[in-house]
Design an enzyme around this catalytic site. Structure first.
Site: not given
Lengths: 655, 321
Positions: A522, A158-159, A526, A528, A4
């Site tokens: 945040k 995945y996440h 981003d 996350h 990636y």
């Protein structure tokens, strides 16, 4: 086999891709920067500090042509990690192929395009759920006819695991998500192509270090997927029913402490998805050993590629038929996971399906993650080098000046801003205006009768930019903020340390006259938010009032909130590497607003950046090695206490 | 050292919006010195000091979780700003009963321009009184009404919070989403007071929203309240019904006798604070609830809640002797 990659500029990324292709890589996996992922141009206020950071900025067809220069697209299998703006990036890819003389019907690859997991875990969404699902359904309908070798969507569990999902949750939410997509697509495609559509849906799963259970999870997913295909959608062709998945092994479990241990974790995780042939991954991506430290360099990525090559070419793992066939232990494990997943899928269905169940699933994930952290903090779960066997010799791997990571040149952002402005001034503006007006018309049509891909490709050809495409759709669809899931997280019983801390907070409340109040948010793009969410929940559990602001905040928003809310302390989280620009910007905005309270920062902050942040006025910096959240809380309470008995005066903003 | 409450009150009276954060910081404080300053602040914005009722419109917005209150508020806020009105929002979130701490997440869902000085949003926890409104929220709403054109108190839930909010708001809007039958049941059974405005969100859901609106209107008719407006709104793009809602809220305010409503609310608020502070025993000493209510109506209408509270306390000590 691929890694990636993408960063800085289209030109630099193109050089990196061509280098990787000569080393034996067989496809492209494009990482886009956050402004591109969320639909902003480099000169947007929200893009500040994020341009070229976690991937490559692509603003228009010129950038895309540069990115793919000299790479024959008719021979390439290209995976694009792109979701909210997937339709746009696919359009740019199609136009770039056109310019190379390659017809879209020859293109092969995947757009991730999984928006539900963006709402749940990754945060790079752009539009509300309903129009987002329409965009996905339109892409599926378009590619099935026009780009038949393209995988329009890649359902990412995945996440979810990165956000704390248990294996049961990972299976159940991924399958529910796929059902929501297929239900939406069913209305947009001819009935006879449904089998083909089903067959084009692939998955992107996670593999953690508990690799036996993880392997069982993949077997369970194949079984469920086939069942859904047959029973819900009447698919009978066995080629269409195959569970196809790629995998990126777990990053959540990678540690900043003793990062060299991550190499063996990655190898074991790779085994989870290769050991048994009946549930073997079609494509594997391995993270770099130093992901928890910052952006990996080409050498780090080469190391990950070599791990795969050793596994595939030196070991005998690929030589046998399924080695778990007939194993009672494996079968029982699979059955247990299947049962749990079916129950959880029923709960999601009761909420009205995956789109409606986003708040429920989000809250469940925050809760699982909270439990995981609790186990690590208490030592019930061992993480070598982090909460056990922590003594270490000095590491030669991270000894060099930059600490063993890639640093993006800050000049990249200024150049990209300049470049996108130049592009806008040199194109045929009337053609762009007309193309965007047409896009708005199709998007706003009440019957959703026309496919959005058509005006999207036309706008790409006309030279519109990523920000313009997304803004046009935002104006029609409205903007959206996903649920945070923190409100529902259950409180914990105060034992030992936490009880002590609670008493301290109670005392502090008396001194201050009101409960200590913390703002958690945040800055930047981003998305996350796992770390920020866990800090928010724990702060509440210590007895503080927590203003949880969520993601995608500008420095001005943070300052306004801090002032209006009268907070005593501010906690900011950044994982994208943009802390060098954004944190000082937030601190300036706070000063301007007259807010003078301590600021703490958490995230992937390289060791050598910490001093600069403190210089800028940050009171404390926390990185992934600070896994003990109760300790962080104790520091924060201490900071508020040190502000004096009347800390309130500070945040009144009399300026 | 505490802040100067009287000075803050004067700033509010002069419609200095930038005083709002400090005003709330002070009102939320339970420290003895701050309580004294709070009383001074409130005295400066009492009907006596203002020479009448505070000019702002206090609006209660309540409804079950997930009904879409925050999204609706974003849209309303936008509308009010278009009309040139300044807005303060007090968003109340329930606290964690275990730790006493709270997670205040509503602010994140209300969209506004951070550079806009005409908007103030403050999250507060419901405090120790579960489901009810904290003292600071009630007095905060009353104080901010001296400076802001609209003051919104947003609470979660139907039932206790809804009755509490009626004591502070000039206009109460209950927000429901289509398909949730609770509100209809509460209305019919009399658990819930009839709101001034009923809002059905998510009108983009079409038929379900239409029939929800019809059922509520029918229920109101059967309760003899055919004039209570029931509005259908969609806060999602393309937004609809927001202008009408803003107009309906303003209309309600125009129709009621604001002085009488606030006076009744002040008296009820003082009595409730008194009951919380001195309990059943205190209530008996002032002659029981209905006796005390009657007695309160004979007090000066310009007195604010703290002053009325003091009157009750004096009466209690007199009668205890």
């Amino acid at each position: 086999m691929r890694t990636y990659a993408g960063h800085s500029t289209a030109k630099a990324s193109n050089e990196l891709y061509r280098r990787n292709l000569t080393k034996g890589q067989t496809g492209l996996s494009i990482a886009f920067d956050l402004p591109t992922q969320t639909g902003y141009d480099a000169d947007d206020e929200l893009a500040r500090g994020e341009v070229g950071k976690v991937g490559v900025p692509i603003a228009h067809r010129g950038d895309m042509a540069m990115l793919l220069y000299g790479i024959p697209l008719d021979q390439m299998n290209t995976s694009m990690t792109i979701n909210a703006t997937a339709a746009w990036l696919l359009a740019l890819y199609i136009v770039a192929a056109e310019e190379q003389g390659v017809d879209q019907s020859q293109l092969q690859g995947t757009t991730q395009n999984d928006i539900i997991k963006e709402f749940l875990a990754r945060g790079t969404y752009a539009f509300p759920p309903a129009p987002s699902m329409r965009l996905i359904a339109d892409m599926i309908a378009y590619t099935v006819q026009q780009v038949p070798k393209w995988n329009p969507i890649n359902i990412c569990s995945y996440h979810l695991q990165e956000a704390g999902a248990t294996p049961v949750q990972e299976i159940a939410y991924a399958m529910s998500n796929a059902i929501a997509v297929l239900d939406a697509a069913r209305e947009r495609v001819p009935q006879e192509t449904l089998g083909q559509v089903f067959g084009r849906i692939s998955f992107f799963v996670n593999a953690g270090v508990r690799f036996i259970e993880e392997h069982a999870k993949l077997r369970a997913m194949s079984i469920l997927w086939e069942e859904i295909g047959r029973e819900r959608y009447g698919v009978s062709d066995t080629r269409h029913l195959r569970f196809r998945y790629g995998v990126q092994v777990n990053s959540l479990g990678l540690t900043e402490a003793q990062p060299e241990n991550n190499v063996q974790r990655i190898v074991l995780e790779a085994l989870a998805v290769t050991l048994g042939r009946n549930a073997r991954a079609r494509a594997i991506q391995l993270p770099a050993w130093n992901e928890a430290l910052g952006l990996p360099r080409p050498w780090d990525q080469q190391w990950s590629l070599r791990i795969q090559q050793v596994l595939a070419c030196e070991t005998d793992v690929l030589e046998y038929p399924d080695i778990f066939e007939g194993s009672k232990v494996m079968d029982a494990l699979v059955e247990e996971l299947l049962q749990g997943a079916r129950e959880e899928m029923a709960v999601v269905a009761e909420h009205g399906g995956a789109v409606q169940a986003v708040p429920y699933m989000k809250a469940a994930l925050v809760e699982s993650h909270r439990e995981r952290i609790r186990r690590i903090e208490s030592g019930e779960q061992t993480v070598v080098g982090q909460n056990r066997y922590v003594e270490s010799e000095p590491s030669p791997l991270t000894a060099d000046a930059e600490g063993g990571i890639l640093v993006v040149d800050p000049a990249v952002e200024a150049e990209q801003i300049e470049a996108v402005r130049r592009w806008r001034s040199e194109r045929d503006q009337a053609a762009v205006d007309a193309a965007l007006a047409e896009l708005a018309r199709v998007a706003a049509a009440e019957d959703h009768g026309e496919n959005l891909m058509i005006p999207t490709i036309a706008a790409a050809r006309a030279g519109a930019t990523t920000g313009e495409w997304a803004r046009t759709l935002r104006e029609v669809f409205g903007s959206y903020r996903a649920p945070t899931g923190v409100g529902e997280a259950s409180g914990v019983l105060a034992d030992g340390e936490l009880a002590e801390l609670r008493e301290q907070v109670a005392k502090l409340s008396e001194q201050l006259g009101r409960r200590p109040k913390i703002l958690v948010g945040k800055p930047g793009l981003d998305g996350h938010s796992n770390g920020a969410e866990q800090i928010a929940v724990r702060a509440r559990d210590t007895g503080m009032d927590v203003v949880y602001e969520g993601i995608r905040l500008t420095p001005a928003q943070i300052a306004a909130s801090a002032l209006q809310e009268g907070v005593h302390v501010i906690g900011l989280s950044i994982l994208s590497g943009s802390h060098r620009e954004l944190i000082p910007a937030v601190i300036d905005a706070l000063h301007e607003a007259g807010v003078n309270v301590p600021v703490v920062v958490g995230g992937i902050i390289p060791e050598h950046d910490i001093a600069a942040l403190k210089q800028a006025g940050v009171a404390a910096v926390y990185t992934p090695k600070d896994f003990d959240i109760t300790r962080i809380m104790r520091d924060i309470v201490g900071l508020v206490s040190a502000g004096g008995p009347n800390g309130d005066g500070a945040s009144n903003g009399r300026a | 050292m505490s802040v100067d409450g009287a000075a803050l009150g004067v700033r509010l009276r002069e419609r200095d919006l930038s005083s709002a954060p400090a005003v709330l910081n002070l009102l939320e404080s339970t420290a003895a010195a701050d309580r004294e300053q709070s009383a001074r602040l409130l005295a400066e914005v009492s009907p006596a000091a203002l020479g009448g009722e505070a000019p702002g419109h206090v609006i209660g917005v309540t409804g079950p979780p997930g009904a879409g209150k925050s999204t609706l508020l974003s849209a309303l806020l936008h509308r009010w700003r278009e009309l040139g009105q300044t807005v303060a929002v007090l968003a109340v979130d329930p606290s964690s009963r275990r730790s006493g701490g709270s997670l205040l997440g509503d602010r994140a869902r209300i969209e506004f321009d951070p550079a806009d000085r005409g908007v103030f949003i403050r999250s507060t926890s419901s405090g120790e009184r579960h489901g009810g409104l904290a003292w600071a929220t009630r007095s905060g709403a009353q104080a901010l009404a001296a400076a802001f054109d609209a003051v919104v108190v947003e609470t979660v839930g139907v039932g206790q919070a809804e009755t509490d909010i009626a004591d502070v708001a000039d206009t109460v809007a209950v927000v429901v989403q289509p398909g949730s039958g609770d509100v209809l049941q509460f209305l019919k059974s009399g658990i819930m007071e009839i709101p001034d405005v009923l809002v059905v969100t998510k009108s983009d859901l079409g038929q379900i929203a239409l029939s929800a609106r019809r059922d509520l209107a029918a229920a109101l008719r059967s309760l003899g309240r055919r004039h209570t407006p029931v509005l259908a709104v969609s806060s999602l793009a393309p937004a609809s019904g927001i202008h009408e809602l803003a107009a309906a809220l303003a209309d309600h305010r125009g129709e009621i006798d604001i002085g009488a409503r606030r006076l009744a609310a002040r008296r009820a608020g003082a009595l409730r604070d008194f009951a919380v502070e001195y309990g059943e025993h205190g209530m008996r000493l002032v002659g029981g609830r209905s006796e005390a209510e009657k007695w309160l109506t004979r007090q000066d209408p310009k007195l604010n809640i703290p002053a009325l509270f003091d009157c009750l306390r004096e009466r209690m000590s007199e009668r205890a002797q």
